[in-house]
Design a protein around this motif. Structure first.
Motif, PDB file in Angstrom:
ATOM      1  N   ALA A 141      -7.344   9.269   7.993  1.00 27.14           N
ATOM      2  CA  ALA A 141      -7.071   7.868   7.693  1.00 27.14           C
ATOM      3  C   ALA A 141      -7.841   7.356   6.495  1.00 27.14           C
ATOM      4  O   ALA A 141      -7.414   6.431   5.820  1.00 27.14           O
ATOM      5  CB  ALA A 141      -7.417   7.009   8.917  1.00 27.14           C
TER       6      ALA A 141
ATOM      7  N   THR B  38       0.862  -1.196   0.000  1.00 26.18           N
ATOM      8  CA  THR B  38       0.000   0.000   0.000  1.00 26.18           C
ATOM      9  C   THR B  38       0.892   1.238   0.000  1.00 26.18           C
ATOM     10  O   THR B  38       2.058   1.167   0.410  1.00 26.18           O
ATOM     11  CB  THR B  38      -0.924   0.023   1.226  1.00 26.18           C
ATOM     12  OG1 THR B  38      -0.126   0.152   2.414  1.00 26.18           O
ATOM     13  CG2 THR B  38      -1.737  -1.259   1.313  1.00 26.18           C
TER      14      THR B  38
ATOM     15  N   ARG C 216      -3.746   8.329  12.144  1.00 26.25           N
ATOM     16  CA  ARG C 216      -3.758   9.292  11.040  1.00 26.25           C
ATOM     17  C   ARG C 216      -5.013  10.145  11.108  1.00 26.25           C
ATOM     18  O   ARG C 216      -6.123   9.640  11.221  1.00 26.25           O
ATOM     19  CB  ARG C 216      -3.687   8.571   9.695  1.00 26.25           C
ATOM     20  CG  ARG C 216      -2.373   7.859   9.451  1.00 26.25           C
ATOM     21  CD  ARG C 216      -2.314   7.307   8.031  1.00 26.25           C
ATOM     22  NE  ARG C 216      -2.482   8.397   7.075  1.00 26.25           N
ATOM     23  CZ  ARG C 216      -3.181   8.277   5.948  1.00 26.25           C
ATOM     24  NH1 ARG C 216      -3.799   7.147   5.657  1.00 26.25           N
ATOM     25  NH2 ARG C 216      -3.267   9.296   5.125  1.00 26.25           N
TER      26      ARG C 216
ATOM     27  N   ALA D 247      -4.703   1.607   6.006  1.00 28.78           N
ATOM     28  CA  ALA D 247      -5.534   2.673   5.459  1.00 28.78           C
ATOM     29  C   ALA D 247      -6.434   3.293   6.519  1.00 28.78           C
ATOM     30  O   ALA D 247      -6.749   4.485   6.473  1.00 28.78           O
ATOM     31  CB  ALA D 247      -6.377   2.130   4.309  1.00 28.78           C
ATOM     32  N   ASP D 248      -6.838   2.481   7.508  1.00 26.06           N
ATOM     33  CA  ASP D 248      -7.712   2.985   8.569  1.00 26.06           C
ATOM     34  C   ASP D 248      -6.953   3.226   9.868  1.00 26.06           C
ATOM     35  O   ASP D 248      -7.527   3.173  10.958  1.00 26.06           O
ATOM     36  CB  ASP D 248      -8.855   2.000   8.813  1.00 26.06           C
ATOM     37  CG  ASP D 248      -8.343   0.617   9.238  1.00 26.06           C
ATOM     38  OD1 ASP D 248      -7.112   0.379   9.142  1.00 26.06           O
ATOM     39  OD2 ASP D 248      -9.167  -0.218   9.659  1.00 26.06           O
ATOM     40  N   CYS D 249      -5.663   3.499   9.771  1.00 23.30           N
ATOM     41  CA  CYS D 249      -4.812   3.688  10.955  1.00 23.30           C
ATOM     42  C   CYS D 249      -5.394   4.754  11.891  1.00 23.30           C
ATOM     43  O   CYS D 249      -5.593   5.905  11.481  1.00 23.30           O
ATOM     44  CB  CYS D 249      -3.406   4.093  10.513  1.00 23.30           C
ATOM     45  SG  CYS D 249      -2.312   4.522  11.873  1.00 23.30           S
TER      46      CYS D 249
ATOM     47  N   THR E 268      -8.265   8.863   3.749  1.00 26.01           N
ATOM     48  CA  THR E 268      -7.671   9.353   2.502  1.00 26.01           C
ATOM     49  C   THR E 268      -6.240   8.895   2.417  1.00 26.01           C
ATOM     50  O   THR E 268      -5.388   9.358   3.168  1.00 26.01           O
ATOM     51  CB  THR E 268      -7.719  10.891   2.438  1.00 26.01           C
ATOM     52  OG1 THR E 268      -9.064  11.299   2.602  1.00 26.01           O
ATOM     53  CG2 THR E 268      -7.169  11.385   1.124  1.00 26.01           C
ATOM     54  N   VAL E 269      -5.930   7.980   1.551  1.00 30.36           N
ATOM     55  CA  VAL E 269      -4.564   7.470   1.379  1.00 30.36           C
ATOM     56  C   VAL E 269      -3.991   8.072   0.118  1.00 30.36           C
ATOM     57  O   VAL E 269      -4.438   7.776  -0.987  1.00 30.36           O
ATOM     58  CB  VAL E 269      -4.536   5.930   1.305  1.00 30.36           C
ATOM     59  CG1 VAL E 269      -3.119   5.445   1.141  1.00 30.36           C
ATOM     60  CG2 VAL E 269      -5.182   5.322   2.539  1.00 30.36           C
TER      61      VAL E 269
ATOM     62  N   HIS F 126       4.588   3.117   5.845  1.00 38.69           N
ATOM     63  CA  HIS F 126       3.494   2.260   5.402  1.00 38.69           C
ATOM     64  C   HIS F 126       2.608   1.949   6.608  1.00 38.69           C
ATOM     65  O   HIS F 126       3.034   1.266   7.550  1.00 38.69           O
ATOM     66  CB  HIS F 126       4.040   0.962   4.803  1.00 38.69           C
ATOM     67  CG  HIS F 126       4.768   1.161   3.514  1.00 38.69           C
ATOM     68  ND1 HIS F 126       4.120   1.299   2.307  1.00 38.69           N
ATOM     69  CD2 HIS F 126       6.098   1.255   3.251  1.00 38.69           C
ATOM     70  CE1 HIS F 126       5.008   1.457   1.337  1.00 38.69           C
ATOM     71  NE2 HIS F 126       6.218   1.440   1.883  1.00 38.69           N
TER      72      HIS F 126
END
Length: 315
Positions: free
Chosen positions: A310, A120, A307, A302-304, A312-313, A299
């Motif tokens: 989170a 990712t 962040r 995506a749902d960290c 929006t990657v 890395h």
């Protein structure tokens, strides 16, 4: 142009015989990833391996170990004289006792799943830069002081291996009657505080010491450091803690702590005290800590939860 991913795993020597790590590395190589492994043996190895990775133009370096290994690798990247976009991205396989940063970031525990995060896009994250005793230190997760730091430093290594994060709790309980507040003054933009504290957290991440959540609202991509000053637990403060207990840890923290989000903070104390910088104890009577936005790329899921954006990657 060769599009084969080129990764380098910097593995803590304590985990060199980990079968799950070996299987994960083999799996990635069979899937077409150019993945090399370097094992640390003594101080300075991680820094040297990162320098070699930068010179070799690898796409990503992976810290295989606990919070200390993650800090060593991230610090070595941050010390490089290059912007984040020209440095290898960072990833982590959590193999330590506490894995505080990885736990808060929802990074998978299984080595194979952690490595798959490298497929990712990497995202920019902030680091904390700590100036003390004429030296600069970098922090990925959290700088902590006071009671929590004392507990972390005094927890027996054998107990940690046997009980994991619970070892910190047991050590802390054994010292509850010995807490002495640390006197200090802290100042930053829109923030000026002076008094005694029993615990201090300055976070990029949210927890330290095996799960002690000191900075529950910290983000790794907001350009700010989260400051939590836990006050001495006496009298009215103890009553407030009791009233807040049914509402959970965050409610309790609101009752017993002063909390600020600032781009930098300076701390002065009458007597030198220790700040734990991702596991590295640094003792001084004066610290300056600033948030350096987007210093490296990492890395992350995506749902960290660490962040701010989170969902929006970016590329």
């Amino acid at each position: 142009m060769d599009s084969t991913p080129h990764w380098r795993l910097i593995l803590n020597g304590k985990s060199a015989g980990d079968d799950a790590v070996r299987a994960a590395v083999t799996g990635m190589r069979e899937a077409g990833v150019w993945l090399e492994v370097r094992v640390t043996w003594e101080g300075g190895d991680a820094q040297r391996y990162v320098a070699e990775a930068v010179a070799d133009g690898v796409d990503a370096v992976i810290a295989g170990g606990g919070d200390g290994t993650l800090n060593e690798v991230a610090s070595a990247l941050a010390h490089c004289d290059a912007p984040a976009e020209r440095l290898p991205a960072l990833a982590v396989i959590p193999l330590g006792t506490a894995n505080d940063f990885a736990t808060a970031a929802n990074i998978p525990v299984k080595p194979g799943d952690a490595l798959r995060l490298l497929h990712t896009p990497a995202v920019p994250i902030d680091l904390l830069k700590v100036e003390a005793n004429g030296r600069s230190h970098w922090v990925v997760n959290l700088a902590s002081g006071g009671f929590g730091t004392q507990v972390t430093a005094e927890t027996n290594e054998g107990l940690k291996k046997l009980l994991g994060g619970l070892a910190y709790v047991l050590t802390g309980l054994s010292r509850l009657g010995q807490i002495q507040p640390q006197q200090a003054r802290m100042r930053g933009p829109g923030a000026d505080w002076e008094g005694g504290f029993i615990a201090l957290g300055i976070g990029n991440g949210r927890q330290a010491g095996g799960g002690q959540v000191l900075c529950p609202d910290a983000w790794v991509d907001d350009g700010l450091l989260d400051v939590t000053i836990v006050l001495p637990l006496q009298g009215e403060v103890l009553s407030a803690v009791g009233a807040a207990m049914p509402d959970g840890k965050n409610a309790m923290l609101e009752q017993v702590a002063v909390r600020k989000a600032v781009p930098w903070v300076e701390i002065e104390a009458a007597q030198p005290f220790t700040l734990n910088l991702d596991g590295e104890p640094v003792k001084s009577a004066r610290f300056r800590i600033e948030c350096v936005p987007g210093r490296i790329r990492m890395h992350l899921p995506a749902d960290c939860p660490l962040r701010r954006n989170a969902a929006t990657v970016g590329p």
